[in-house]
Enzyme design. Sequence first.
Site, PDB file in Angstrom:
ATOM      1  N   GLY A 180     -50.650 -66.427 -22.330  1.00  0.00           N
ATOM      2  CA  GLY A 180     -51.394 -65.479 -23.146  1.00  0.00           C
ATOM      3  C   GLY A 180     -50.670 -65.116 -24.433  1.00  0.00           C
ATOM      4  O   GLY A 180     -49.718 -65.757 -24.848  1.00  0.00           O
ATOM      5  N   TYR A 181     -51.184 -64.047 -25.081  1.00  0.00           N
ATOM      6  CA  TYR A 181     -50.740 -63.627 -26.411  1.00  0.00           C
ATOM      7  C   TYR A 181     -50.819 -64.849 -27.338  1.00  0.00           C
ATOM      8  O   TYR A 181     -49.845 -65.264 -27.948  1.00  0.00           O
ATOM      9  CB  TYR A 181     -49.335 -63.022 -26.389  1.00  0.00           C
ATOM     10  CG  TYR A 181     -49.182 -61.952 -27.461  1.00  0.00           C
ATOM     11  CD1 TYR A 181     -49.891 -60.756 -27.352  1.00  0.00           C
ATOM     12  CD2 TYR A 181     -48.401 -62.154 -28.582  1.00  0.00           C
ATOM     13  CE1 TYR A 181     -49.798 -59.786 -28.340  1.00  0.00           C
ATOM     14  CE2 TYR A 181     -48.310 -61.202 -29.580  1.00  0.00           C
ATOM     15  CZ  TYR A 181     -49.014 -60.019 -29.441  1.00  0.00           C
ATOM     16  OH  TYR A 181     -48.922 -59.054 -30.423  1.00  0.00           O
ATOM     17  N   LEU A 182     -52.033 -65.380 -27.381  1.00  0.00           N
ATOM     18  CA  LEU A 182     -52.253 -66.709 -27.955  1.00  0.00           C
ATOM     19  C   LEU A 182     -52.048 -66.737 -29.467  1.00  0.00           C
ATOM     20  O   LEU A 182     -52.397 -65.791 -30.172  1.00  0.00           O
ATOM     21  CB  LEU A 182     -53.678 -67.173 -27.633  1.00  0.00           C
ATOM     22  CG  LEU A 182     -54.019 -67.197 -26.143  1.00  0.00           C
ATOM     23  CD1 LEU A 182     -55.483 -67.603 -25.948  1.00  0.00           C
ATOM     24  CD2 LEU A 182     -53.093 -68.127 -25.366  1.00  0.00           C
ATOM     25  N   HIS A 193     -51.224 -72.431 -29.407  1.00  0.00           N
ATOM     26  CA  HIS A 193     -52.081 -72.543 -28.225  1.00  0.00           C
ATOM     27  C   HIS A 193     -53.482 -73.040 -28.621  1.00  0.00           C
ATOM     28  O   HIS A 193     -54.093 -73.841 -27.922  1.00  0.00           O
ATOM     29  CB  HIS A 193     -52.267 -71.180 -27.547  1.00  0.00           C
ATOM     30  CG  HIS A 193     -50.999 -70.553 -27.042  1.00  0.00           C
ATOM     31  ND1 HIS A 193     -50.475 -69.415 -27.585  1.00  0.00           N
ATOM     32  CD2 HIS A 193     -50.184 -70.904 -26.022  1.00  0.00           C
ATOM     33  CE1 HIS A 193     -49.371 -69.082 -26.934  1.00  0.00           C
ATOM     34  NE2 HIS A 193     -49.170 -69.965 -25.981  1.00  0.00           N
ATOM     35  N   GLN A 241     -40.882 -67.539 -13.523  1.00  0.00           N
ATOM     36  CA  GLN A 241     -40.110 -68.311 -14.496  1.00  0.00           C
ATOM     37  C   GLN A 241     -39.234 -67.422 -15.373  1.00  0.00           C
ATOM     38  O   GLN A 241     -38.612 -67.898 -16.315  1.00  0.00           O
ATOM     39  CB  GLN A 241     -41.012 -69.209 -15.338  1.00  0.00           C
ATOM     40  CG  GLN A 241     -41.940 -68.498 -16.315  1.00  0.00           C
ATOM     41  CD  GLN A 241     -42.924 -69.472 -16.961  1.00  0.00           C
ATOM     42  OE1 GLN A 241     -43.884 -69.930 -16.340  1.00  0.00           O
ATOM     43  NE2 GLN A 241     -42.718 -69.797 -18.220  1.00  0.00           N
ATOM     44  N   GLY A 257     -47.474 -77.958 -25.445  1.00  0.00           N
ATOM     45  CA  GLY A 257     -46.852 -78.011 -26.761  1.00  0.00           C
ATOM     46  C   GLY A 257     -45.476 -78.662 -26.712  1.00  0.00           C
ATOM     47  O   GLY A 257     -44.724 -78.483 -25.748  1.00  0.00           O
ATOM     48  N   GLN A 289     -39.612 -78.466 -21.154  1.00  0.00           N
ATOM     49  CA  GLN A 289     -40.705 -78.145 -20.225  1.00  0.00           C
ATOM     50  C   GLN A 289     -41.671 -79.321 -20.114  1.00  0.00           C
ATOM     51  O   GLN A 289     -42.123 -79.682 -19.011  1.00  0.00           O
ATOM     52  CB  GLN A 289     -41.444 -76.894 -20.718  1.00  0.00           C
ATOM     53  CG  GLN A 289     -42.751 -76.623 -19.983  1.00  0.00           C
ATOM     54  CD  GLN A 289     -43.358 -75.303 -20.359  1.00  0.00           C
ATOM     55  OE1 GLN A 289     -42.895 -74.267 -19.920  1.00  0.00           O
ATOM     56  NE2 GLN A 289     -44.417 -75.307 -21.163  1.00  0.00           N
ATOM     57  N   VAL A 293     -46.657 -76.187 -34.011  1.00  0.00           N
ATOM     58  CA  VAL A 293     -47.379 -75.571 -35.138  1.00  0.00           C
ATOM     59  C   VAL A 293     -46.438 -74.532 -35.759  1.00  0.00           C
ATOM     60  O   VAL A 293     -45.804 -73.750 -35.038  1.00  0.00           O
ATOM     61  CB  VAL A 293     -48.695 -74.917 -34.670  1.00  0.00           C
ATOM     62  CG1 VAL A 293     -49.415 -74.254 -35.838  1.00  0.00           C
ATOM     63  CG2 VAL A 293     -49.611 -75.975 -34.031  1.00  0.00           C
TER      64      VAL A 293
HETATM   65  O1  PAF Z   1     -45.440 -72.730 -21.736  1.00  0.00           O
HETATM   66  C1  PAF Z   1     -45.887 -71.744 -21.128  1.00  0.00           C
HETATM   67  O2  PAF Z   1     -46.551 -70.870 -21.691  1.00  0.00           O
HETATM   68  C2  PAF Z   1     -45.561 -71.578 -19.664  1.00  0.00           C
HETATM   69  O3  PAF Z   1     -44.277 -72.005 -19.373  1.00  0.00           O
HETATM   70  C3  PAF Z   1     -46.595 -72.239 -18.732  1.00  0.00           C
HETATM   71  C4  PAF Z   1     -46.613 -73.748 -18.927  1.00  0.00           C
HETATM   72  C5  PAF Z   1     -47.967 -71.667 -19.017  1.00  0.00           C
HETATM   73  C6  PAF Z   1     -46.250 -71.960 -17.271  1.00  0.00           C
HETATM   74  O4  PAF Z   1     -46.262 -70.607 -16.997  1.00  0.00           O
END
Ligand code: PAF
Length: 289
Positions: free
Chosen positions: A34-36, A40, A70, A157, A163, A186
Amino acid sequence: MKTPELITDPASWQARCTAAREGGTRIALVTTMGYLHEGHLSLMREARRRADAGGRRGLAVGTIFVNPTQFGPTEDLARYPRDLEGDLAKCAAAGLDAVLAPSDPAQMFAPGHETWVTVERASQGLDGASRPGHFRGVATVVAKLFNLTRPHVALFGEKDWQQLAVIRAMVRDLAFGIEIVGMPIVREPDGLALSSRNAYLSPDERRRALALSGALAEAREAAARGERDAAALRAGARARLEAAGGRVDYVELVHPETLAPVARAEPGSVLLLAAFFGTTRLIDNGRLP
Ligand code: PAF
């Protein structure tokens, strides 16, 4: 612009996506916390395009879930920025059909949850060393979101280069059968890579954080002039970050796929940076020419 269907219960989401998939609909997924921002949204627009790629309208979906597993105990889980209403408007503009936003973390990680996904090699070093347990939390939640959604394609991304490597390895090793697409970073017009965490920066920290993209540009220029020595390239980037008052977490030059450190820069080697500006830890990366 149609507001995407909002589903907060993972079981209903799974039923919705399973019905679509069994009806032959192509599903494209973007997972987020979120908080796009525009980074995103570039993934979501591409998800829309790829969902529809089969010649009939597919299902472009997104998830919004601040995944507690995480975050380390001293990290920013409690203050992580949230704006569900604003995010849904952005998802609508990007063309998503449906969004899963669990209202309570226990819906994803119920008491007694005991199954974890560990991607061993790709999770080592870099963020994996600085943020113990981080990639176990990422891989587990992404595996669960994949199982709930069963997408044909999922987009991530490239700013989170490690990741992306972890997710690619997980999908390969556990035979998820999902196409993983990495999308370019971006940036703001002045070069700062977009990140939800940029919201934490004071104006002065934000100005100093431009040293990240500045260090990458300098390294690319040095490599283009013929500098191949990884130690020299790393030292240049570190000096640039420190001159801007950044507290360096790591500066590494790695192979783009294995993430193994390289002694000499090859075309495509990736320079990975992590540094604190104030209390905000930012990452950035770039491939060398
Ligand atoms: O990249 C992220 O925003 C997060 O690590 C993800 C992939 C949504 C997992 O919570």
